[in-house]
Design a protein around this motif. Sequence first.
Motif, short mmCIF file in Angstrom:
data_model
loop_
_atom_site.label_atom_id
_atom_site.label_comp_id
_atom_site.label_asym_id
_atom_site.label_seq_id
_atom_site.Cartn_x
_atom_site.Cartn_y
_atom_site.Cartn_z
N ARG A 175 38.23 45.20 54.47
CA ARG A 175 37.23 44.84 55.46
C ARG A 175 37.41 43.42 56.00
O ARG A 175 36.47 42.64 56.12
N GLY A 176 38.67 43.07 56.30
CA GLY A 176 38.93 41.79 56.93
C GLY A 176 39.01 40.60 56.00
O GLY A 176 39.19 39.47 56.47
N ARG A 177 38.88 40.82 54.69
CA ARG A 177 39.01 39.72 53.72
C ARG A 177 40.20 40.01 52.81
O ARG A 177 40.51 41.16 52.54
N SER A 178 40.83 38.94 52.32
CA SER A 178 41.98 39.10 51.44
C SER A 178 41.92 38.07 50.33
O SER A 178 41.37 36.97 50.51
N VAL A 179 42.51 38.42 49.18
CA VAL A 179 42.68 37.47 48.08
C VAL A 179 44.09 37.65 47.53
O VAL A 179 44.72 38.69 47.72
N ALA A 180 44.56 36.63 46.83
CA ALA A 180 45.88 36.69 46.20
C ALA A 180 45.73 36.53 44.70
O ALA A 180 45.02 35.63 44.23
N ILE A 181 46.37 37.41 43.94
CA ILE A 181 46.42 37.32 42.48
C ILE A 181 47.85 36.91 42.12
O ILE A 181 48.78 37.70 42.30
N VAL A 182 48.02 35.69 41.65
CA VAL A 182 49.35 35.16 41.36
C VAL A 182 49.74 35.51 39.93
O VAL A 182 48.95 35.38 39.00
N VAL A 183 50.98 35.98 39.76
CA VAL A 183 51.49 36.38 38.44
C VAL A 183 52.79 35.63 38.17
O VAL A 183 53.30 34.91 39.03
N ASP A 184 53.33 35.80 36.96
CA ASP A 184 54.61 35.16 36.63
C ASP A 184 55.79 35.95 37.18
O ASP A 184 56.77 35.39 37.64
N GLU A 185 55.70 37.29 37.11
CA GLU A 185 56.79 38.11 37.61
C GLU A 185 56.28 39.51 37.93
O GLU A 185 55.31 39.99 37.34
N ILE A 186 56.93 40.15 38.88
CA ILE A 186 56.69 41.56 39.17
C ILE A 186 57.70 42.34 38.35
O ILE A 186 58.91 42.14 38.49
N VAL A 187 57.22 43.23 37.47
CA VAL A 187 58.11 43.92 36.54
C VAL A 187 58.57 45.26 37.10
O VAL A 187 59.76 45.53 37.22
N ASP A 188 57.61 46.13 37.48
CA ASP A 188 58.00 47.48 37.88
C ASP A 188 56.80 48.20 38.45
O ASP A 188 55.65 47.75 38.33
N ILE A 189 57.06 49.34 39.09
CA ILE A 189 56.02 50.29 39.47
C ILE A 189 56.24 51.54 38.63
O ILE A 189 57.35 52.08 38.61
N VAL A 190 55.21 51.99 37.92
CA VAL A 190 55.36 53.13 37.00
C VAL A 190 54.30 54.17 37.32
O VAL A 190 53.31 53.91 38.01
N SER A 191 54.53 55.36 36.80
CA SER A 191 53.56 56.44 36.93
C SER A 191 52.98 56.77 35.56
O SER A 191 53.70 57.24 34.68
N GLY A 192 51.70 56.48 35.39
CA GLY A 192 51.00 56.92 34.20
C GLY A 192 51.15 56.03 32.99
O GLY A 192 51.82 55.01 33.00
N GLN A 193 50.48 56.48 31.91
CA GLN A 193 50.41 55.76 30.66
C GLN A 193 50.79 56.71 29.53
O GLN A 193 50.46 57.88 29.56
N ASP A 194 51.48 56.18 28.51
CA ASP A 194 51.85 57.01 27.37
C ASP A 194 50.69 57.18 26.40
O ASP A 194 50.59 58.18 25.69
N ALA A 195 49.83 56.18 26.32
CA ALA A 195 48.65 56.25 25.45
C ALA A 195 47.63 55.25 25.98
O ALA A 195 48.00 54.21 26.53
N HIS A 196 46.34 55.57 25.83
CA HIS A 196 45.28 54.72 26.36
C HIS A 196 44.36 54.29 25.23
O HIS A 196 44.11 55.04 24.29
N SER A 197 43.85 53.04 25.32
CA SER A 197 42.95 52.52 24.31
C SER A 197 41.83 51.75 24.99
O SER A 197 42.01 51.20 26.08
N ASP A 198 40.66 51.70 24.33
CA ASP A 198 39.56 50.90 24.86
C ASP A 198 39.58 49.47 24.32
O ASP A 198 38.65 48.70 24.55
N ILE A 199 40.64 49.10 23.61
CA ILE A 199 40.79 47.72 23.15
C ILE A 199 41.01 46.83 24.36
O ILE A 199 41.95 47.03 25.13
N ASP A 200 40.13 45.85 24.55
CA ASP A 200 40.22 45.01 25.74
C ASP A 200 39.81 43.59 25.40
O ASP A 200 39.69 43.21 24.24
N ASP A 201 39.58 42.79 26.42
CA ASP A 201 39.13 41.41 26.29
C ASP A 201 38.56 41.01 27.64
O ASP A 201 38.54 41.82 28.58
N ALA A 202 38.13 39.78 27.76
CA ALA A 202 37.58 39.31 29.02
C ALA A 202 38.61 39.48 30.13
O ALA A 202 39.77 39.12 29.98
#
Length: 249
Positions: A175-202
């Motif tokens: 909607r006409g607004r943009s933001v940038a999320i800066v990272v150290d490196e772009i690793v890959d584009i993948v499809s899906g996850q092998d296993a999922h967990s609810d272990i998280d953090d802030a």
Amino acid sequence: MELPTNLVIAVLECDGRRFGLLVDRVLDTEEIVVKPLSGALKAIGAFAGATILGDGRVSLILDVQSLARRTMRSDGVEHVSDQTAAEHATTGDGQRLLVVGLGDNRRVAIPLDVVTRLEEFKTESIERVGRREVVRYRGEILPLVRLSHHLGGGARSSYGTQEVTSLPGVVYSARGRSVAIVVDEIVDIVSGQDAHSDIDDAGLVGSAVIRDRVTELLDVRAAILAADPNFFTEQAQNELAEASKRLGV
């Protein structure tokens, strides 16, 4: 027409089966940054992404799985077992994710649905407005958040420990607004996850095993709000919520 006496075959693997892809010649191997495709190219169904080569030329990246399933008709490639199908449904294996790298050898996954562009930002173009960082980008002032700082990486990020001239980043626009999320490196584009967990953090919505690595699942909304607290309209929030659901959280 005289047929060649020697053939060059690239041996590929899909769904546990190998097959040969006949090519004219092999030029070289390169480490690349994978960039997402536009909607028109995605619709072709033969390419997984694109990259810019060292000489500046754009090169398309073949989608090996799509290629195998469209050209090979054996049951071994076309048929997916009930057990595998169930695993895909549970883990959201069809979800396409952008995997990025941070300091301390961390991996973070971002839904590809919320990646508008991948960019390299020159460090000299990054400035400050109050306590926030911004970048001059395409004639506009773009709010910026360094993901390593946002997730508690602090100075251990690679761009915090060495002199760099540019930083890779993910641009999200709505909607006409943009933001940038800066990272150290772009690793890959993948499809899906092998296993999922609810272990998280802030700043996260969970974690998963992707390509044999524990990968953190980014809370995209929180990262965007860290860059621009006034970013979301109600409609943009609904669109982002739909993309987050596809992470399986």
